[in-house]
Design a protein around this motif. Sequence first.
Motif, PDB file in Angstrom:
ATOM      1  N   GLU A  90      -5.812   2.805   0.668  1.00 52.52           N
ATOM      2  CA  GLU A  90      -6.448   2.162  -0.483  1.00 52.52           C
ATOM      3  C   GLU A  90      -7.677   1.370  -0.044  1.00 52.52           C
TER       4      GLU A  90
ATOM      5  N   GLU B  29      -1.292   1.871   2.039  1.00 53.91           N
ATOM      6  CA  GLU B  29      -2.056   0.640   1.806  1.00 53.91           C
ATOM      7  C   GLU B  29      -3.401   0.692   2.524  1.00 53.91           C
TER       8      GLU B  29
ATOM      9  N   ASN C 214      -3.814  10.159   2.145  1.00 57.91           N
ATOM     10  CA  ASN C 214      -3.690   9.343   0.944  1.00 57.91           C
ATOM     11  C   ASN C 214      -5.061   8.989   0.351  1.00 57.91           C
TER      12      ASN C 214
ATOM     13  N   SER D 229     -10.383   3.883   0.947  1.00 54.53           N
ATOM     14  CA  SER D 229     -11.017   4.538  -0.210  1.00 54.53           C
ATOM     15  C   SER D 229     -11.980   3.598  -0.902  1.00 54.53           C
ATOM     16  N   SER D 230     -11.602   2.316  -1.038  1.00 54.98           N
ATOM     17  CA  SER D 230     -12.545   1.462  -1.758  1.00 54.98           C
ATOM     18  C   SER D 230     -13.803   1.242  -0.931  1.00 54.98           C
TER      19      SER D 230
END
Length: 483
Positions: free
Chosen positions: A17, A14, A146, A20-21
């Motif tokens: 994510e 999580e 990830n 990464s954004s």
Amino acid sequence: MEAAYGGFLRRCAEAAERLSSLFREKANVLVVGHNDADALSSLGILCGTAHLLDATYVAVSVPRMEEVFADESYREFDAVVFVDMGSGYLNLIGERISAPVLVLDHHKPLPVERPPNVFQVNPHDFGIDGSTMVSASGVTYLVCRNVTEEARVYSPVAVVGALGDLQDKDHGRRLVGLNELVVREAEELGLMRVEEDLILYGKGFRPIHEALASTNSPFLPGITGNEAAALKLVLSAGIEPRNGDSWRTISDLSPEEKARLVEALASHLSSVGAPQSLMSELTGYVYELTGEEPGTPLRDAREYATLLNACGKTGNAWIGISIAMGSRGWVMREAERVLAEYRSSVARAMEFAMRREVREEMRNIVVLKGGTEIDPRQISSVASILSSSNLLPPDKPLVALAQEGGIVKVSARASSALVEQGLDLGEVMRVAAERVGGRGGGHKMAAGAEFPADRTTLFLIEVDGLVGEVLARARAGKQLRLV
Ligand SMILES: [Mn+2]
């Protein structure tokens, strides 16, 4: 193995994510970390990953959280990521920062409400012990892998951070828990080899006697810091220290010669009254970075950690971060110069710390009064080395002090036996420091604090009292919480 850590690993995914954004949106990200080997490893992994994604970031290494807020420049960023710090400061972070914050830490979180803009990844939230199972570099790695598969090249750097935080407490100085998971990934990628061998500093590149004399962890009474005595020991073991014109290294020795060296060391250590347990720290799991040049400090994960620590503790964090990200060449030459200077300055600080008159025994603690003779940035190294020697009573924690300006910096260490009796030094440092207008915290076995210098006596009385209280009650068989 992954199954046992499912909840924690999902949390990492999580966080990835979110990261990464931020990276994809080219957000302006401030990355903040502490200045020890684990922190620089974490910063290296995170910045390396940001670099792989061509993201926009600024990395800073600070000796303490307060420095982040010393000016307003953190407000210029779209997001802040804390590595190896932050969990003990969630309140402060929530009050001061309005941008999204990611905290990747393994220190015990404060039992406070989580500010809504802060996303924390911390093993303690999942019942995983952050002092032995995973360090900040492991947490950061498990997030970054990830973000992009390519970040897996940083698996060995995650191992370096864990060893820098002395998480190899298992039998044979082996890494366990999530650390072991990371080790396995590094092995599968062909980037790491794990073997049982002698654990001595510089065994692949230093002359044998120099490797012995430079071994600080554990501290070898009569040998550490004494090359002449170390050479005598090598000769007494019937080992030829030279091969023609060049010195042999420990890696050059045959298994039979290694066994003779171990035997000679064991008999030396027992002759000076060192505990038997010391020998078991000298052999164990060696984590070799197979992608690194043989004969450099980066080939052995523990030596790599020492190099990063040297950079962080001398105001050269950027060199350590660059190395952890993957820079070599001239950056590496700078790092080796910093390492050499650091080792000699720690040796000087140790010489000072070894003087009997600078150590004072209180009822429940031993105090090392470093004054201004020991650089506060090195007090934690000195405390670690001293606590691994046999010079201190095993039933009292060490509280080492060093002063700069009006501030005293404390580094405290307790044996695992004391921790088993219920002692939590992180808690003791936090409570005692707060009572004298300072700040403290950390792990059960290793913790630190800072407070105004004119409160030194008061602080020591508080610590002595708290330690005595906890041990007395724990010995009476009761579990309790401080405050
Ligand atoms: Mn750490």
